[in-house]
Scaffold this active site. Structure first.
Site, PDB file in Angstrom:
ATOM      1  N   TYR A  71     -27.845  33.332 -32.025  1.00  0.00           N
ATOM      2  CA  TYR A  71     -28.480  32.099 -32.291  1.00  0.00           C
ATOM      3  C   TYR A  71     -27.665  31.152 -33.361  1.00  0.00           C
ATOM      4  O   TYR A  71     -27.383  31.701 -34.442  1.00  0.00           O
ATOM      5  CB  TYR A  71     -29.732  32.302 -32.708  1.00  0.00           C
ATOM      6  N   ASP A 123     -20.502  31.835 -38.056  1.00  0.00           N
ATOM      7  CA  ASP A 123     -21.703  31.465 -38.494  1.00  0.00           C
ATOM      8  C   ASP A 123     -22.248  32.574 -39.285  1.00  0.00           C
ATOM      9  O   ASP A 123     -22.467  33.457 -39.041  1.00  0.00           O
ATOM     10  CB  ASP A 123     -22.632  31.120 -37.193  1.00  0.00           C
ATOM     11  N   LYS A 152     -29.718  29.599 -45.452  1.00  0.00           N
ATOM     12  CA  LYS A 152     -30.661  30.449 -46.071  1.00  0.00           C
ATOM     13  C   LYS A 152     -30.452  30.936 -47.524  1.00  0.00           C
ATOM     14  O   LYS A 152     -31.035  30.089 -48.558  1.00  0.00           O
ATOM     15  CB  LYS A 152     -30.465  32.078 -45.071  1.00  0.00           C
TER      16      LYS A 152
HETATM   17  C1  PLP Z   1     -26.788  32.778 -37.552  1.00  0.00           C
HETATM   18  C2  PLP Z   1     -27.731  31.551 -37.818  1.00  0.00           C
HETATM   19  N1  PLP Z   1     -27.450  30.164 -37.580  1.00  0.00           N
HETATM   20  C3  PLP Z   1     -28.186  29.125 -37.470  1.00  0.00           C
HETATM   21  C4  PLP Z   1     -29.444  29.107 -37.908  1.00  0.00           C
HETATM   22  C5  PLP Z   1     -30.101  27.932 -37.773  1.00  0.00           C
HETATM   23  O1  PLP Z   1     -30.528  27.772 -39.370  1.00  0.00           O
HETATM   24  P1  PLP Z   1     -31.906  26.624 -39.609  1.00  0.00           P
HETATM   25  O2  PLP Z   1     -33.023  27.434 -39.151  1.00  0.00           O
HETATM   26  O3  PLP Z   1     -31.980  26.687 -41.064  1.00  0.00           O
HETATM   27  O4  PLP Z   1     -31.713  25.396 -38.756  1.00  0.00           O
HETATM   28  C6  PLP Z   1     -29.858  30.308 -38.011  1.00  0.00           C
HETATM   29  C7  PLP Z   1     -31.571  30.332 -38.220  1.00  0.00           C
HETATM   30  O5  PLP Z   1     -32.105  31.721 -38.256  1.00  0.00           O
HETATM   31  C8  PLP Z   1     -29.190  31.385 -38.066  1.00  0.00           C
HETATM   32  O6  PLP Z   1     -29.794  32.625 -37.931  1.00  0.00           O
END
Ligand code: PLP
Length: 437
Positions: free
Chosen positions: A145, A240, A272
């Site tokens: 994700y 990511d 985060k």
């Molecule tokens: C690996 C990863 N990338 C991107 C995101 C998206 O972040 P946000 O919820 O701050 O948009 C998340 C959210 O859980 C994530 O775990």
């Protein structure tokens, strides 16, 4: 033990009248486990207090963000000081420079741009990769994700190395028509995709270690293989680290594999922990790639609240406090909980696998090691739901989904860990009764 959550029930009722599903992010609605989500009134350290006055050991930690626990006194003081000087200027600040320097010092990223959410970070990184390479196709893995970016809300097409279909209504086929979705850990699929489409691929984006289908440690050399494959085809490798960054370890997942193996991602995304509980995220990487971003280069990207001084202060203070002792503590507390979970679930005869990468871990309700989304999907989610509610009744708030890590903080002390350990046997028995139901 917890009784009925009367005030949460009442708030959930009101919330559903004015907000879809009563929540502002779907997983909070408890759809995967049933029942009423607990509305939280306050939080301190490792503990959440709901509106009915009940306390829970928090194993969500704002989905990983709260590395130092809730209401950390030094973060709070820094934030209060920042707020006293105004909350948003729309002009550059010293805090943004400090935060960018801190991220650059801890990671292989040479240059970073601050944004407000992980979604924005991955969306922007992909735009930049496309702008830099002049190519359109992006490759991702099933079960990873990256936020709710249209092009990344894609499901695998009918065969390997085919282009994807939208994973949700509202995303036009044209938005995912340039996305390829491959099974995680499948080197052959990656090789085949690049062999056929390599000249069209702008980037491959992957979670540095998947955490959004439960925690899967990349097999040794897998990320290196991805980085090399991208390089061989003139595509960018986008790692990511929104979840793993500054959480799996001091430097994130890269500190666990790339640093030793000697490769660097072309682009990375963060979020985060680096926001310290505020909306802050970042993307960054190679200076020559980042130089294509406006105002230096032609790829446009902007944000009214980007680098917000309060969020930047919270993130900076958090990162400065996140020293080796924090990660050693997370490791120790995690080992105790993982061992207790294995023991309780084994004693109750519940099929399970505990997996980790660095300080991140999750418990899968399946009997086979999980290395991809197909494996994660074989979990007994009914058993998890029973387990989840028994833990909640005993005062432990797990993530309300079987597909999530269990997050700890530096404030999960012996008392908090003991509450989790004590809750596990009863929850395991509840899961055993639900297995296969
Ligand atoms: C690996 C990863 N990338 C991107 C995101 C998206 O972040 P946000 O919820 O701050 O948009 C998340 C959210 O859980 C994530 O775990």
């Amino acid at each position: 033990m917890s009784g009925s959550p009367d005030r949460s029930d009442a708030l959930f009722h009101r919330a559903r009248a004015v907000t879809p599903g009563g929540v502002n992010s779907p997983v909070r609605a408890f759809n995967a486990v049933g029942g009423t989500p607990r509305f939280i009134r306050s939080a301190r350290g490792a503990w959440l207090t709901d509106v009915d006055g009940r306390d829970y050991v928090d194993l969500i930690c704002s989905w990983g963000a709260m590395l130092l626990g809730h209401a950390h006194p030094e973060v709070q003081a820094a934030v209060a000081d920042a707020v006293s000087r105004g909350t948003s200027y729309g002009a550059p600040t010293e805090q943004e420079v400090d935060l960018a320097e801190e991220i650059v010092a801890r990671t292989p990223a040479e240059v970073v741009r601050l944004v407000s959410s992980g979604t924005e970070a991955t969306m922007s990184a992909i735009r930049l990769a496309r702008g830099f390479t002049g190519r359109d196709v992006i490759v991702k893995f099933a079960g990873c994700y990256h936020g709710h970016v249209d092009a990344l809300l894609a499901q695998a097409g009918s065969g390997l190395a085919t282009l994807a279909v939208p994973g949700t209504p509202g995303v036009p086929e044209s938005a995912t028509a340039l996305t390829m979705v491959l099974p995680y850990h499948d080197r052959e699929a990656v090789t085949a995709a690049f062999a056929e489409h390599g000249h069209r691929i702008a980037c491959l984006v992957t979670e540095a270690a998947p955490g959004n289908m439960g925690v899967i440690a990349p097999e040794p050399g897998f990320n290196e293989f991805l980085a090399r494959t991208c390089a061989d085809h003139g595509a960018l490798f986008v790692s990511d680290e929104v979840m793993t960054g500054f959480r799996a370890g001091r430097t994130g997942q890269w500190g666990l594999d790339g640093a030793a193996e000697g490769w660097r991602p072309d682009l990375m995304t963060f979020g985060k922990v680096m926001g310290g509980g505020f909306p802050a995220a970042a993307f960054g990487g190679r200076a020559d790639v980042m130089a294509h971003l406006a105002p230096v280069g032609a790829v446009y990207q902007a944000g009214t609240l980007s680098g917000n001084p309060v969020a930047a202060t919270a993130g900076l203070t958090t990162l400065r406090l996140a020293d080796d002792r924090v990660y050693e503590h997370l490791t120790r507390a995690g080992e105790t909980i993982k061992a207790a979970a294995r023991e309780a679930l084994s004693a109750a005869g519940v099929p399970h696998v505990v997996q980790s990468t660095g300080t991140m871990f999750s418990v899968f309700f399946t009997d086979q090691p999980v290395r991809d989304f197909a494996g994660a999907s074989r979990q007994d989610t009914t058993a998890f739901a029973a387990f989840f509610h028994a833990m909640l009744d005993a005062g432990v708030h797990l993530p309300p989904s079987a597909f999530e890590g269990w997050f700890l903080s530096s404030t999960h002390d012996d008392r908090a860990v003991q509450v989790v350990v004590d809750a596990l046997p009863v929850a395991a028995t509840a899961a055993a009764q639900a297995v296969g139901a």
